[in-house]
Write a protein that holds these residues in place. Structure first.
Motif, PDB file in Angstrom:
ATOM      1  N   LEU A 158      -1.260  13.354   1.975  1.00 41.12           N
ATOM      2  CA  LEU A 158      -1.487  11.948   2.271  1.00 41.12           C
ATOM      3  C   LEU A 158      -2.296  11.789   3.549  1.00 41.12           C
ATOM      4  O   LEU A 158      -2.096  12.530   4.519  1.00 41.12           O
ATOM      5  N   GLY A 159      -3.194  10.824   3.538  1.00 43.75           N
ATOM      6  CA  GLY A 159      -3.848  10.400   4.759  1.00 43.75           C
ATOM      7  C   GLY A 159      -3.044   9.270   5.371  1.00 43.75           C
ATOM      8  O   GLY A 159      -2.553   8.387   4.653  1.00 43.75           O
ATOM      9  N   ALA A 160      -2.871   9.283   6.688  1.00 45.40           N
ATOM     10  CA  ALA A 160      -2.042   8.257   7.329  1.00 45.40           C
ATOM     11  C   ALA A 160      -2.595   7.955   8.714  1.00 45.40           C
ATOM     12  O   ALA A 160      -3.100   8.845   9.401  1.00 45.40           O
ATOM     13  N   MET A 161      -2.437   6.693   9.142  1.00 43.84           N
ATOM     14  CA  MET A 161      -2.925   6.283  10.453  1.00 43.84           C
ATOM     15  C   MET A 161      -1.889   5.508  11.245  1.00 43.84           C
ATOM     16  O   MET A 161      -1.614   5.823  12.390  1.00 43.84           O
ATOM     17  N   ARG A 162      -1.297   4.488  10.652  1.00 48.45           N
ATOM     18  CA  ARG A 162      -0.420   3.608  11.424  1.00 48.45           C
ATOM     19  C   ARG A 162       0.936   4.256  11.686  1.00 48.45           C
ATOM     20  O   ARG A 162       1.370   4.367  12.818  1.00 48.45           O
ATOM     21  N   GLY A 163       1.628   4.640  10.623  1.00 51.30           N
ATOM     22  CA  GLY A 163       2.974   5.187  10.762  1.00 51.30           C
ATOM     23  C   GLY A 163       3.973   4.076  11.096  1.00 51.30           C
ATOM     24  O   GLY A 163       3.605   2.914  11.227  1.00 51.30           O
ATOM     25  N   PRO A 164       5.268   4.409  11.217  1.00 43.88           N
ATOM     26  CA  PRO A 164       5.830   5.757  11.036  1.00 43.88           C
ATOM     27  C   PRO A 164       6.136   6.103   9.585  1.00 43.88           C
ATOM     28  O   PRO A 164       6.264   7.273   9.236  1.00 43.88           O
ATOM     29  N   LYS A 165       6.261   5.079   8.710  1.00 46.15           N
ATOM     30  CA  LYS A 165       6.717   5.339   7.342  1.00 46.15           C
ATOM     31  C   LYS A 165       5.728   6.200   6.567  1.00 46.15           C
ATOM     32  O   LYS A 165       6.148   7.033   5.744  1.00 46.15           O
ATOM     33  N   SER A 166       4.432   6.006   6.796  1.00 44.66           N
ATOM     34  CA  SER A 166       3.450   6.809   6.059  1.00 44.66           C
ATOM     35  C   SER A 166       3.504   8.274   6.478  1.00 44.66           C
ATOM     36  O   SER A 166       3.370   9.177   5.639  1.00 44.66           O
ATOM     37  N   TYR A 196       3.569  11.557  18.238  1.00 40.22           N
ATOM     38  CA  TYR A 196       4.170  10.505  17.412  1.00 40.22           C
ATOM     39  C   TYR A 196       4.043  10.857  15.930  1.00 40.22           C
ATOM     40  O   TYR A 196       5.026  10.796  15.169  1.00 40.22           O
ATOM     41  N   ALA A 197       2.832  11.217  15.514  1.00 40.95           N
ATOM     42  CA  ALA A 197       2.601  11.535  14.102  1.00 40.95           C
ATOM     43  C   ALA A 197       3.443  12.732  13.665  1.00 40.95           C
ATOM     44  O   ALA A 197       4.134  12.681  12.631  1.00 40.95           O
ATOM     45  N   VAL A 198       3.400  13.802  14.432  1.00 41.92           N
ATOM     46  CA  VAL A 198       4.104  15.022  14.036  1.00 41.92           C
ATOM     47  C   VAL A 198       5.614  14.805  14.050  1.00 41.92           C
ATOM     48  O   VAL A 198       6.340  15.334  13.185  1.00 41.92           O
ATOM     49  N   ARG A 199       6.114  14.023  14.989  1.00 39.58           N
ATOM     50  CA  ARG A 199       7.554  13.744  15.029  1.00 39.58           C
ATOM     51  C   ARG A 199       8.018  13.097  13.723  1.00 39.58           C
ATOM     52  O   ARG A 199       9.056  13.475  13.158  1.00 39.58           O
ATOM     53  N   HIS A 200       7.230  12.167  13.210  1.00 35.06           N
ATOM     54  CA  HIS A 200       7.628  11.488  11.979  1.00 35.06           C
ATOM     55  C   HIS A 200       7.336  12.332  10.738  1.00 35.06           C
ATOM     56  O   HIS A 200       8.097  12.259   9.746  1.00 35.06           O
ATOM     57  N   ILE A 201       6.268  13.115  10.758  1.00 34.00           N
ATOM     58  CA  ILE A 201       6.034  14.055   9.653  1.00 34.00           C
ATOM     59  C   ILE A 201       7.206  15.034   9.559  1.00 34.00           C
ATOM     60  O   ILE A 201       7.717  15.320   8.467  1.00 34.00           O
ATOM     61  N   ARG A 202       7.632  15.523  10.699  1.00 35.35           N
ATOM     62  CA  ARG A 202       8.748  16.469  10.738  1.00 35.35           C
ATOM     63  C   ARG A 202      10.032  15.823  10.220  1.00 35.35           C
ATOM     64  O   ARG A 202      10.784  16.451   9.450  1.00 35.35           O
ATOM     65  N   ALA A 203      10.284  14.571  10.615  1.00 35.44           N
ATOM     66  CA  ALA A 203      11.489  13.879  10.151  1.00 35.44           C
ATOM     67  C   ALA A 203      11.493  13.761   8.633  1.00 35.44           C
ATOM     68  O   ALA A 203      12.528  13.967   7.976  1.00 35.44           O
ATOM     69  N   GLY A 204      10.338  13.436   8.054  1.00 39.22           N
ATOM     70  CA  GLY A 204      10.253  13.337   6.600  1.00 39.22           C
ATOM     71  C   GLY A 204      10.470  14.675   5.926  1.00 39.22           C
ATOM     72  O   GLY A 204      11.181  14.773   4.913  1.00 39.22           O
ATOM     73  N   PRO A 228       0.781  -1.233   0.000  1.00 36.62           N
ATOM     74  CA  PRO A 228       0.000   0.000   0.000  1.00 36.62           C
ATOM     75  C   PRO A 228       0.815   1.287   0.000  1.00 36.62           C
ATOM     76  O   PRO A 228       0.507   2.210  -0.767  1.00 36.62           O
ATOM     77  N   LEU A 229       1.844   1.385   0.838  1.00 40.53           N
ATOM     78  CA  LEU A 229       2.571   2.649   0.895  1.00 40.53           C
ATOM     79  C   LEU A 229       3.358   2.883  -0.391  1.00 40.53           C
ATOM     80  O   LEU A 229       3.395   4.007  -0.912  1.00 40.53           O
TER      81      LEU A 229
END
Length: 349
Positions: free
Chosen positions: A159-167, A191-199, A112-113
Motif C-alpha cells: 500500500l502507498g500511504a501518506m496521511r496515516g495513522p490508519k493507512s 511516525y509512519a514506521v511506528r504505525h506500520i509496526r503496530a499493524g 478511500p481506505l
C-alpha cells in the motif's frame, strides 16, 4: 537498504526503456512508475522493459483502485509477472486526489481506505486462487476467473500511504509493505514506521520483514546548487498533494506552503516555483551532491527502520516538460542513476 528508481513515464519511450535497462545493470532493486492518466501507460512500457532486463522488479507506484478495477489490475500484474519471469509487484492506493478531481470524483465520498482494503483483499484472492466469488461493499463477483497467473508463489502487494495513522497500520497488517511518499524528516518516518509496526504486530507479523519504502523527490549531480534547483522546480507540484498533518511532520507550516499550492492549483507553475523558497525545497526533497543525499538518508530516513529508498529522480528534461524551465547544468536521469549506484548505494551495503 534497497534502492529503486521511480519514474514519471513522460520521456520518449526509447529513452525510458534505456533508463530501465541501465537501472537493471547498475543493481537497482526495482523501477516503479506512476499509474496516472497524465503520463504514458506504464503497463505497455514495462511489458517492453521486461524483455530487456534480467533482475530489476517492475510495477506501479501507485495504482489507483478508484479508477482501476482490482481484478483487471491483478490480471495486468499477473501478465507482467509472466513476461518478466516473476519480477512484478503492485503498489495500491485510492489515487491522486488531484487526478480524481479531474474525473469529477469527490474523494471524500469514496471512503478511500475502506475501498483500498477491500481492493487489496480482492486482488490477493484473485492472484492466489485465479478465481473469486465475493460480495463486498465496493466490489462483487460471482465465479469470476482468469488464466493470467503470476510466476511468483506470492506476487507482492503493498500500500502507498501518506496521511496515516490508519493507512500505515492497514499496510502493516494486511499487505506486504508500505511506501510512504513525500516525507523527509526523522519525525515523519518514525511516525509512519511506528504505525506500520503496530499493524504488523496486530497480524502476528515481524514488521522488519515488510518492505518499508521512502518515496522521495530526488535530484543529484556534481553541482549541489543545480541539483537543489532542479528539485525546487518540482517540490511544489508534489507538495500540493501532501495532507496538512504530513506537511507539519516534515517541519513545514501549512500556511507557509499554501501560496505555492494555490498558485499550482490555479495552473501558474512559474509562480508556484517562485514562491517555493530554497528552505522549503531543502526540507521537502533529497537533493544535492551524492554525498549530501547519502548524508540526509543516513540522518533522517534510515534510522527509523525504512529499508527501501525509492528515488523519484528529477532531471533537466522533466523540469522542462512540467514547468518550461531549462536548467542546462542539471544531470540527466542516466547520469543520476550512475551517481546513485556509485556514490550513494555503497554507503548502505
Amino acid at each position: 537498504m534497497k534502492f529503486s528508481y521511480a519514474m514519471l513515464p513522460d520521456y520518449p519511450l526509447a529513452e525510458s526503456l534505456e533508463s530501465i535497462r541501465l537501472a537493471d545493470e547498475l543493481g537497482f532493486h526495482a523501477c516503479y512508475a506512476a499509474d496516472e492518466t497524465w503520463h504514458k501507460d506504464l503497463w505497455l512500457l514495462f511489458a517492453a522493459a521486461a524483455g530487456r532486463t534480467d533482475r530489476i522488479r517492475l510495477g506501479p507506484s501507485v495504482s489507483p483502485v478508484t479508477l482501476r478495477e482490482p481484478t483487471l489490475l491483478a490480471q495486468a500484474l499477473a501478465t507482467l509477472d509472466e513476461l518478466s519471469g516473476g519480477r512484478a509487484e503492485g503498489l495500491l492506493s485510492s489515487g491522486n486526489f488531484g487526478l480524481l478531481a479531474q474525473y469529477r470524483i469527490d474523494w471524500t465520498g469514496t471512503r478511500p481506505l475502506s475501498r483500498v482494503k477491500e481492493a487489496l483483499h480482492v486482488m490477493r484472492t484473485f492472484l492466489d486462487e485465479g478465481a473469486i466469488t465475493y460480495e463486498g461493499e465496493f466490489f462483487s463477483y460471482d465465479g469470476l476467473f482468469t488464466f493470467a497467473r503470476p510466476v511468483q508463489d506470492r506476487l507482492p502487494l503493498k500500500l502507498g500511504a501518506m496521511r496515516g495513522p490508519k493507512s500505515f497500520e492497514a499496510a502493516g497488517e494486511l499487505s506486504d509493505g508500505c511506501h510512504h511518499a513525500l516525507s523527509y524528516t526523522r519525525e515523519a518516518y518514525d511516525y509512519a514506521v511506528r504505525h506500520i509496526r503496530a499493524g504488523a504486530e496486530r497480524a502476528g507479523k515481524d514488521w522488519r520483514s515488510l518492505d518499508i519504502g521512502a518515496w522521495v523527490v530526488f535530484a543529484t549531480g556534481p553541482d549541489s546548487a543545480t541539483a537543489k534547483e532542479a528539485a525546487r522546480s518540482m517540490v511544489g507540484i508534489y507538495a500540493s498533494s501532501m495532507p496538512e498533518e504530513q506537511v507539519r511532520r516534515n517541519g513545514v507550516d501549512p500556511a507557509e506552503l499554501k501560496p505555492v499550492v494555490d498558485a499550482i492549483g490555479a495552473g501558474d507553475l512559474a509562480r508556484g516555483i517562485e514562491l517555493t523558497t530554497p528552505e522549503i525545497a531543502e526540507r521537502l526533497s533529497v537533493a544535492g551532491t551524492p554525498e549530501e543525499c547519502r548524508e540526509k538518508i543516513e540522518r533522517d530516513i534510515a534510522p527509523s527502520g525504512v529499508n527501501h529508498m525509492i528515488c523519484a529522480i528529477t532531471d533537466r528534461a522533466l523540469v522542462r516538460a512540467f514547468t518550461g524551465r531549462d536548467l542546462p547544468g542539471a544531470a540527466d536521469v542516466n547520469t543520476q542513476l550512475r551517481l546513485v549506484a556509485e556514490r550513494v548505494m555503497p554507503g548502505f551495503e
